[in-house]
Design a protein around this motif. Structure first.
Motif, short mmCIF file in Angstrom:
data_model
loop_
_atom_site.label_atom_id
_atom_site.label_comp_id
_atom_site.label_asym_id
_atom_site.label_seq_id
_atom_site.Cartn_x
_atom_site.Cartn_y
_atom_site.Cartn_z
N PRO A 264 0.80 -1.23 0.00
CA PRO A 264 0.00 0.00 0.00
C PRO A 264 0.84 1.28 0.00
O PRO A 264 1.88 1.35 0.64
N ASN A 265 0.34 2.26 -0.73
CA ASN A 265 0.90 3.61 -0.74
C ASN A 265 2.43 3.61 -0.88
O ASN A 265 3.14 4.14 -0.02
N PRO A 266 2.96 3.04 -1.95
CA PRO A 266 4.41 2.92 -2.09
C PRO A 266 5.16 4.25 -2.20
O PRO A 266 6.36 4.30 -1.95
N GLU A 267 4.46 5.31 -2.54
CA GLU A 267 5.12 6.62 -2.64
C GLU A 267 5.36 7.23 -1.25
O GLU A 267 6.22 8.09 -1.09
N SER A 268 4.60 6.79 -0.26
CA SER A 268 4.73 7.27 1.12
C SER A 268 4.44 6.10 2.06
O SER A 268 3.40 6.05 2.70
N PRO A 269 5.36 5.13 2.09
CA PRO A 269 5.07 3.87 2.79
C PRO A 269 4.99 4.02 4.32
O PRO A 269 5.68 4.81 4.92
N SER A 270 4.12 3.20 4.88
CA SER A 270 3.97 3.09 6.32
C SER A 270 4.38 1.68 6.73
O SER A 270 3.88 0.70 6.16
N ALA A 271 5.29 1.58 7.69
CA ALA A 271 5.76 0.26 8.13
C ALA A 271 4.58 -0.60 8.60
O ALA A 271 4.48 -1.78 8.23
N ASP A 272 3.70 -0.05 9.39
CA ASP A 272 2.57 -0.83 9.90
C ASP A 272 1.67 -1.32 8.77
O ASP A 272 1.26 -2.48 8.75
N ALA A 273 1.37 -0.45 7.81
CA ALA A 273 0.51 -0.84 6.70
C ALA A 273 1.17 -1.91 5.84
O ALA A 273 0.52 -2.87 5.41
N TRP A 274 2.47 -1.77 5.60
CA TRP A 274 3.18 -2.77 4.80
C TRP A 274 3.26 -4.10 5.53
O TRP A 274 3.12 -5.15 4.93
N LEU A 275 3.50 -4.06 6.83
CA LEU A 275 3.55 -5.31 7.61
C LEU A 275 2.19 -6.01 7.59
O LEU A 275 2.13 -7.24 7.46
N ARG A 276 1.11 -5.26 7.70
CA ARG A 276 -0.23 -5.86 7.64
C ARG A 276 -0.48 -6.46 6.25
O ARG A 276 -1.01 -7.56 6.13
N ALA A 277 -0.12 -5.72 5.21
CA ALA A 277 -0.33 -6.22 3.85
C ALA A 277 0.48 -7.48 3.58
O ALA A 277 -0.02 -8.44 2.98
N LEU A 278 1.72 -7.51 4.04
CA LEU A 278 2.55 -8.70 3.85
C LEU A 278 1.99 -9.88 4.64
O LEU A 278 1.89 -11.00 4.13
N ALA A 279 1.59 -9.65 5.88
CA ALA A 279 1.00 -10.72 6.69
C ALA A 279 -0.25 -11.27 6.01
O ALA A 279 -0.45 -12.49 5.94
N HIS A 280 -1.07 -10.38 5.48
CA HIS A 280 -2.30 -10.81 4.79
C HIS A 280 -1.96 -11.67 3.57
O HIS A 280 -2.59 -12.70 3.34
N ALA A 281 -0.98 -11.25 2.80
CA ALA A 281 -0.59 -12.00 1.60
C ALA A 281 -0.02 -13.37 1.95
O ALA A 281 -0.33 -14.38 1.31
N VAL A 282 0.80 -13.43 2.98
CA VAL A 282 1.49 -14.67 3.34
C VAL A 282 0.58 -15.60 4.14
O VAL A 282 0.62 -16.82 3.95
N ASP A 283 -0.24 -15.06 5.00
CA ASP A 283 -1.09 -15.89 5.86
C ASP A 283 -2.09 -16.72 5.07
O ASP A 283 -2.55 -17.76 5.55
#
Length: 188
Positions: free
Chosen positions: A46-65
């Motif tokens: 999400p929002n790669p132009e202004s990334p948020s660590a929390d948002a990216w961690l949630r997105a990665l967890a969602h993809a992997v889980d």
């Protein structure tokens, strides 16, 4: 018996260009090299132009889980930082993480201080039990090559591979072939 497909999850770096770069340059070589027993995924962070660590961690967890098969994580640039945090905090079954040209947020370099992406002391301790492989080009024009040495100091057990003359956005074919071979070897 047909073996279950393993899944390689690529985590791109900041900017829309980073995902497009991996999709155009990395994914075809990795798919060809890994063959039909691997599925290659590149989730849109999400929002790669202004990334948020929390948002990216949630997105990665969602993809992997949601994946039932064996998962190998490969992170490029900021995606490498997030992959390391994910593994350290979620303690997944996979025991090997592959990191290419990741910024080192724990050092003294004032240009590379962004606490949300920094590994905590607990993260560092957790990652000591994982097999880590770091890749970096000597001519990286975005993340200084010196960041690799910082990771080597923090994780002396990690494998490192350097590529003389490779920059941040144009991977050498030899790098992608090495990455594919390293990923394939961790399947067993």
């Amino acid at each position: 018996m047909i073996p279950e497909k393993a899944t390689l999850v690529l985590v791109h770096g900041a900017s829309r260009y980073s995902r497009k770069n991996l999709l155009a340059k990395w994914v075809p070589v990795l798919k060809a090299s890994l063959g039909s027993t691997w599925r290659v995924m590149l989730p849109d962070m999400p929002n790669p132009e202004s990334p948020s660590a929390d948002a990216w961690l949630r997105a990665l967890a969602h993809a992997v889980d949601d994946i039932d098969s064996k998962v190998c994580l490969v992170g490029h640039s900021l995606g490498g930082s997030v992959a390391l945090q994910h593994v350290a905090r979620k303690l997944p079954k996979q025991r090997h993480v592959f990191i290419a040209a990741a910024p080192f947020w724990c050092g003294a370099d004032s240009d590379w201080q962004h606490p949300p992406f920094k590994l905590t002391s607990r993260d560092i301790e957790s990652l000591q039990s994982y097999a880590l492989t770091f890749y970096h080009g000597t001519l990286d024009d975005i993340v200084p090559f010196s960041h690799l040495a910082e990771y080597q100091q923090l994780f002396p057990h990690a494998q490192t591979r350097t590529y003389k003359g490779m920059n941040h956005t144009d991977p050498f074919k030899s790098f992608l072939q090495d990455l594919a071979a390293d990923v394939a070897a961790c399947r067993d």
